[in-house]
Design a protein around this motif. Structure first.
Motif, mmCIF file in Angstrom:
data_model
loop_
_atom_site.group_PDB
_atom_site.id
_atom_site.type_symbol
_atom_site.label_atom_id
_atom_site.label_comp_id
_atom_site.label_asym_id
_atom_site.label_seq_id
_atom_site.Cartn_x
_atom_site.Cartn_y
_atom_site.Cartn_z
ATOM 1 N N GLU A 116 -1.545 -13.383 -15.456
ATOM 2 C CA GLU A 116 -1.604 -12.966 -14.056
ATOM 3 C C GLU A 116 -0.332 -12.228 -13.647
ATOM 4 O O GLU A 116 -0.380 -11.247 -12.887
ATOM 5 C CB GLU A 116 -1.810 -14.188 -13.157
ATOM 6 N N ALA A 117 0.819 -12.678 -14.167
ATOM 7 C CA ALA A 117 2.080 -12.002 -13.854
ATOM 8 C C ALA A 117 2.080 -10.586 -14.428
ATOM 9 O O ALA A 117 2.538 -9.639 -13.776
ATOM 10 C CB ALA A 117 3.252 -12.804 -14.420
ATOM 11 N N LEU A 118 1.554 -10.420 -15.639
ATOM 12 C CA LEU A 118 1.480 -9.092 -16.258
ATOM 13 C C LEU A 118 0.535 -8.182 -15.485
ATOM 14 O O LEU A 118 0.824 -7.003 -15.267
ATOM 15 C CB LEU A 118 1.018 -9.218 -17.715
ATOM 16 N N LEU A 119 -0.604 -8.734 -15.054
ATOM 17 C CA LEU A 119 -1.563 -7.937 -14.288
ATOM 18 C C LEU A 119 -0.976 -7.526 -12.939
ATOM 19 O O LEU A 119 -1.180 -6.400 -12.478
ATOM 20 C CB LEU A 119 -2.851 -8.732 -14.083
ATOM 21 N N ALA A 120 -0.255 -8.449 -12.307
ATOM 22 C CA ALA A 120 0.371 -8.133 -11.019
ATOM 23 C C ALA A 120 1.409 -7.029 -11.190
ATOM 24 O O ALA A 120 1.494 -6.110 -10.367
ATOM 25 C CB ALA A 120 1.021 -9.382 -10.435
ATOM 26 N N ALA A 121 2.191 -7.105 -12.266
ATOM 27 C CA ALA A 121 3.192 -6.067 -12.539
ATOM 28 C C ALA A 121 2.515 -4.728 -12.818
ATOM 29 O O ALA A 121 2.991 -3.668 -12.387
ATOM 30 C CB ALA A 121 4.064 -6.481 -13.724
ATOM 31 N N GLU A 122 1.395 -4.771 -13.524
ATOM 32 C CA GLU A 122 0.656 -3.540 -13.831
ATOM 33 C C GLU A 122 0.080 -2.918 -12.559
ATOM 34 O O GLU A 122 0.138 -1.701 -12.363
ATOM 35 C CB GLU A 122 -0.470 -3.849 -14.821
ATOM 36 N N ARG A 123 -0.469 -3.771 -11.679
ATOM 37 C CA ARG A 123 -1.008 -3.256 -10.416
ATOM 38 C C ARG A 123 0.099 -2.627 -9.571
ATOM 39 O O ARG A 123 -0.108 -1.583 -8.937
ATOM 40 C CB ARG A 123 -1.675 -4.389 -9.629
ATOM 41 N N GLU A 124 1.254 -3.260 -9.558
ATOM 42 C CA GLU A 124 2.386 -2.729 -8.797
ATOM 43 C C GLU A 124 2.832 -1.385 -9.357
ATOM 44 O O GLU A 124 3.164 -0.459 -8.609
ATOM 45 C CB GLU A 124 3.542 -3.727 -8.827
ATOM 46 N N GLU A 125 2.836 -1.270 -10.684
ATOM 47 C CA GLU A 125 3.233 -0.019 -11.332
ATOM 48 C C GLU A 125 2.235 1.086 -11.035
ATOM 49 O O GLU A 125 2.604 2.241 -10.820
ATOM 50 C CB GLU A 125 3.346 -0.246 -12.845
ATOM 51 N N ASN A 126 0.946 0.739 -11.006
ATOM 52 C CA ASN A 126 -0.090 1.746 -10.769
ATOM 53 C C ASN A 126 -0.041 2.301 -9.356
ATOM 54 O O ASN A 126 -0.513 3.423 -9.105
ATOM 55 C CB ASN A 126 -1.479 1.144 -11.033
ATOM 56 N N LYS A 127 0.516 1.529 -8.420
ATOM 57 C CA LYS A 127 0.616 2.016 -7.043
ATOM 58 C C LYS A 127 1.445 3.294 -6.956
ATOM 59 O O LYS A 127 1.237 4.129 -6.077
ATOM 60 C CB LYS A 127 1.251 0.943 -6.150
ATOM 61 N N LYS A 128 2.390 3.457 -7.882
ATOM 62 C CA LYS A 128 3.259 4.631 -7.868
ATOM 63 C C LYS A 128 2.472 5.913 -8.108
ATOM 64 O O LYS A 128 2.880 6.988 -7.716
ATOM 65 C CB LYS A 128 4.362 4.492 -8.921
ATOM 66 N N PHE A 129 1.344 5.798 -8.804
ATOM 67 C CA PHE A 129 0.584 6.987 -9.187
ATOM 68 C C PHE A 129 -0.580 7.276 -8.228
ATOM 69 O O PHE A 129 -1.215 8.308 -8.327
ATOM 70 C CB PHE A 129 0.041 6.815 -10.604
ATOM 71 N N HIS A 130 -0.874 6.365 -7.323
ATOM 72 C CA HIS A 130 -1.980 6.578 -6.407
ATOM 73 C C HIS A 130 -1.533 7.200 -5.088
ATOM 74 O O HIS A 130 -2.312 7.883 -4.434
ATOM 75 C CB HIS A 130 -2.688 5.239 -6.126
ATOM 76 N N GLY A 131 -0.293 6.977 -4.697
ATOM 77 C CA GLY A 131 0.195 7.523 -3.437
ATOM 78 C C GLY A 131 -0.427 6.834 -2.229
ATOM 79 O O GLY A 131 -1.186 5.876 -2.346
ATOM 80 N N THR A 132 -0.120 7.400 -1.041
ATOM 81 C CA THR A 132 -0.648 6.821 0.196
ATOM 82 C C THR A 132 -1.997 7.443 0.530
ATOM 83 O O THR A 132 -2.118 8.667 0.564
ATOM 84 C CB THR A 132 0.327 7.085 1.358
ATOM 85 N N PRO A 133 -3.022 6.654 0.775
ATOM 86 C CA PRO A 133 -4.339 7.211 1.111
ATOM 87 C C PRO A 133 -4.255 8.056 2.380
ATOM 88 O O PRO A 133 -3.594 7.692 3.347
ATOM 89 C CB PRO A 133 -5.203 5.963 1.338
ATOM 90 N N VAL A 134 -4.932 9.240 2.373
ATOM 91 C CA VAL A 134 -4.908 10.141 3.518
ATOM 92 C C VAL A 134 -6.024 9.761 4.483
ATOM 93 O O VAL A 134 -7.199 9.721 4.116
ATOM 94 C CB VAL A 134 -5.077 11.607 3.069
#
Length: 231
Positions: free
Chosen positions: A138-156
């Motif tokens: 779960e800690a690895l998945l949470a870290a992965e989700r946090e990392e992926n946020k950098k590539f999605h940006g803010t929804p318009v």
């Protein structure tokens, strides 16, 4: 009758646990039980020595019709295990043996107790390893989700677009005003020039005035041009 059954069971246990069983008295002994565990089942686990439990058994006079007196202890200088502690798990393990004792009253039961104890302890370790593995996953998945946020940006959304547009137009207007102020300052600087002054000698050489001292104060060229026109 009980004594004969006790002696007979003790002989059988000697053949099953020749190196693990140690006599304390005629009716008391201990058995060393090493758990069978697979180290490094979970990534990141350090290799550890399998834990060992010492099962103490004392026969009451009426055993096996009466329950044996049991106790647990770790071996001397036991290496700590990350998922098991004899001292910490003792109460739970002895409680797990109660049902087996009740089911086997009237029969030799120590071998069954050893088997039950070993399985219960190994299951404790397995359960704890699974909990740690889930937490780690779960800690690895949470870290992965946090990392992926950098590539999605803010929804318009309409709100975020108009807020961005307002800020962008304000920034452009400030930039335009700054540029205009800079250009205006440059134009003012270009118009204001220090008038060129001629020495007395330069005036005389040009025939604009009579002979003057060389040290006479300089006269601005604007006045000279005026003199030329009037002449």
């Amino acid at each position: 009758m009980g004594k004969e059954e006790q002696i007979e069971e003790r002989e059988v246990l000697d053949s099953i646990f020749p190196d693990e069983i140690t006599d304390i008295s005629d009716n008391e002994y201990r058995i060393s039980i090493q758990l069978d565990l697979l180290d490094n089942e979970n990534e990141g686990d350090e290799p550890t020595e399998p834990p060992t439990i010492i099962l103490h058994v004392r026969y009451p006079d009426d055993y096996p019709d009466e329950a044996p007196i049991l106790d647990l202890s770790p071996p001397q200088n036991a290496v700590p295990h990350p998922y098991f502690s004899v001292a910490g798990d003792k109460a739970q393990l002895l409680k797990d043996l109660e049902a087996t004792v009740e089911e086997n009253l009237g029969m030799a039961m120590v071998f069954t107790l050893v088997t039950t104890l070993k399985e219960a302890a190994e299951q404790l370790v397995l359960d704890r390893r699974e909990v740690v593995a889930k937490v780690r996953e779960e800690a690895l998945l949470a870290a992965e989700r946090e990392e992926n946020k950098k590539f999605h940006g803010t929804p318009v959304t309409p709100e975020t677009f108009w807020k961005w547009r307002e800020g962008f137009l304000k920034e452009m207007e400030e930039k335009r005003l700054n540029e205009e102020e800079e250009k205006l300052a440059e134009l003012k600087k270009a118009k204001v020039k220090e008038p060129v002054r001629l020495t007395g000698r330069q005036l005389w050489e040009r025939g604009l005035v009579g002979k003057v001292d060389e040290d006479e104060e300089d006269i601005p060229t604007e006045q000279i041009e005026k003199l030329k026109v009037e002449a």
